[in-house]
Design a protein around this motif. Structure first.
Motif, PDB file in Angstrom:
ATOM      1  N   ALA A  37       0.833  -1.206   0.000  1.00 46.83           N
ATOM      2  CA  ALA A  37       0.000   0.000   0.000  1.00 46.83           C
ATOM      3  C   ALA A  37       0.868   1.256   0.000  1.00 46.83           C
ATOM      4  O   ALA A  37       0.574   2.220  -0.719  1.00 46.83           O
ATOM      5  N   GLN A  38       1.938   1.235   0.768  1.00 48.38           N
ATOM      6  CA  GLN A  38       2.859   2.376   0.784  1.00 48.38           C
ATOM      7  C   GLN A  38       3.527   2.556  -0.581  1.00 48.38           C
ATOM      8  O   GLN A  38       3.671   3.679  -1.063  1.00 48.38           O
ATOM      9  N   LEU A  39       3.937   1.449  -1.195  1.00 48.83           N
ATOM     10  CA  LEU A  39       4.565   1.514  -2.517  1.00 48.83           C
ATOM     11  C   LEU A  39       3.581   2.065  -3.544  1.00 48.83           C
ATOM     12  O   LEU A  39       3.934   2.933  -4.346  1.00 48.83           O
ATOM     13  N   GLU A  40       2.333   1.591  -3.508  1.00 53.12           N
ATOM     14  CA  GLU A  40       1.322   2.081  -4.445  1.00 53.12           C
ATOM     15  C   GLU A  40       1.046   3.565  -4.218  1.00 53.12           C
ATOM     16  O   GLU A  40       0.893   4.316  -5.192  1.00 53.12           O
ATOM     17  N   ASP A  41       1.010   3.990  -2.969  1.00 54.16           N
ATOM     18  CA  ASP A  41       0.819   5.418  -2.674  1.00 54.16           C
ATOM     19  C   ASP A  41       1.967   6.249  -3.227  1.00 54.16           C
ATOM     20  O   ASP A  41       1.759   7.308  -3.819  1.00 54.16           O
ATOM     21  N   THR A  45      -0.282   4.842  -8.121  1.00 52.35           N
ATOM     22  CA  THR A  45      -1.109   3.947  -8.920  1.00 52.35           C
ATOM     23  C   THR A  45      -1.211   2.585  -8.261  1.00 52.35           C
ATOM     24  O   THR A  45      -0.328   2.201  -7.490  1.00 52.35           O
ATOM     25  N   GLY A  46      -2.267   1.876  -8.562  1.00 52.47           N
ATOM     26  CA  GLY A  46      -2.410   0.509  -8.078  1.00 52.47           C
ATOM     27  C   GLY A  46      -1.548  -0.435  -8.891  1.00 52.47           C
ATOM     28  O   GLY A  46      -1.388  -0.258 -10.105  1.00 52.47           O
ATOM     29  N   LEU A  47      -0.969  -1.410  -8.232  1.00 54.37           N
ATOM     30  CA  LEU A  47      -0.103  -2.371  -8.918  1.00 54.37           C
ATOM     31  C   LEU A  47      -0.777  -3.726  -9.118  1.00 54.37           C
ATOM     32  O   LEU A  47      -0.341  -4.509  -9.954  1.00 54.37           O
ATOM     33  N   PHE A  48      -1.843  -3.978  -8.346  1.00 56.13           N
ATOM     34  CA  PHE A  48      -2.527  -5.268  -8.402  1.00 56.13           C
ATOM     35  C   PHE A  48      -4.035  -5.084  -8.469  1.00 56.13           C
ATOM     36  O   PHE A  48      -4.587  -4.193  -7.844  1.00 56.13           O
ATOM     37  N   HIS A  49      -4.682  -5.977  -9.228  1.00 58.34           N
ATOM     38  CA  HIS A  49      -6.127  -6.165  -9.161  1.00 58.34           C
ATOM     39  C   HIS A  49      -6.338  -7.262  -8.134  1.00 58.34           C
ATOM     40  O   HIS A  49      -5.802  -8.358  -8.275  1.00 58.34           O
ATOM     41  N   GLU A  56      -3.741 -10.126  -9.629  1.00 67.79           N
ATOM     42  CA  GLU A  56      -3.024 -10.065 -10.900  1.00 67.79           C
ATOM     43  C   GLU A  56      -2.529  -8.643 -11.093  1.00 67.79           C
ATOM     44  O   GLU A  56      -3.070  -7.700 -10.512  1.00 67.79           O
ATOM     45  N   LEU A  57      -1.509  -8.495 -11.877  1.00 67.59           N
ATOM     46  CA  LEU A  57      -0.911  -7.177 -12.091  1.00 67.59           C
ATOM     47  C   LEU A  57      -1.833  -6.277 -12.904  1.00 67.59           C
ATOM     48  O   LEU A  57      -2.482  -6.734 -13.848  1.00 67.59           O
ATOM     49  N   PHE A  64       5.899  -2.051 -14.323  1.00 66.27           N
ATOM     50  CA  PHE A  64       6.838  -1.877 -13.218  1.00 66.27           C
ATOM     51  C   PHE A  64       7.610  -3.174 -12.908  1.00 66.27           C
ATOM     52  O   PHE A  64       8.762  -3.119 -12.462  1.00 66.27           O
ATOM     53  N   PHE A  65       7.000  -4.309 -13.169  1.00 70.58           N
ATOM     54  CA  PHE A  65       7.580  -5.609 -12.793  1.00 70.58           C
ATOM     55  C   PHE A  65       9.015  -5.829 -13.307  1.00 70.58           C
ATOM     56  O   PHE A  65       9.893  -6.177 -12.510  1.00 70.58           O
ATOM     57  N   PRO A  66       9.299  -5.636 -14.594  1.00 70.58           N
ATOM     58  CA  PRO A  66      10.689  -5.876 -15.055  1.00 70.58           C
ATOM     59  C   PRO A  66      11.713  -4.985 -14.360  1.00 70.58           C
ATOM     60  O   PRO A  66      12.841  -5.402 -14.112  1.00 70.58           O
ATOM     61  N   HIS A  67      11.317  -3.766 -14.029  1.00 72.79           N
ATOM     62  CA  HIS A  67      12.227  -2.855 -13.338  1.00 72.79           C
ATOM     63  C   HIS A  67      12.496  -3.346 -11.915  1.00 72.79           C
ATOM     64  O   HIS A  67      13.635  -3.314 -11.447  1.00 72.79           O
TER      65      HIS A  67
END
Length: 71
Positions: A37-41, A45-49, A56-57, A64-67
Motif C-alpha cells: 500500500a505504501q509503494l502504491e501510494d 497507482t495501483g499495482l494489483f487487481h 493479478e498485475l 513496473f515488474f521488469p524494473h
C-alpha cells in the motif's frame, strides 16, 4: 521506495497471492499488504487487481515488474 517493498512486490506477482507471498518471504500478510500500500501510494497507482481468487498485475504493475526484478 525501499528494496524490501520491491522484493515483496515481485513475490506477490510471482505467487499471484498475498498470503502465499507472505509465506515465501517470511512476513505476516498484514505487513506485506501495508508495504505494498505504501509503494502504491508512492507510485500514485495501483499495482494489483485484487479478488477472492488472488491477485493479478494491473497495466502499471506489469510495466513496473521488469524494473523491480532488475533491481
Amino acid at each position: 521506495m525501499e528494496l524490501r517493498q520491491l522484493k515483496y512486490f515481485v513475490a506477490i506477482a510471482d505467487c499471484n497471492s498475498f498470503s502465499k507471498a507472505a509465506e515465501k518471504v517470511f512476513v505476516a500478510q498484514s505487513a506485506l499488504s501495508h508495504q505494498i500500500a505504501q509503494l502504491e501510494d508512492e507510485l500514485g497507482t495501483g499495482l494489483f487487481h485484487r479478488s477472492r481468487r488472488g491477485v493479478e498485475l494491473t497495466d502499471a504493475g506489469a510495466r513496473f515488474f521488469p524494473h523491480a526484478v532488475s533491481i
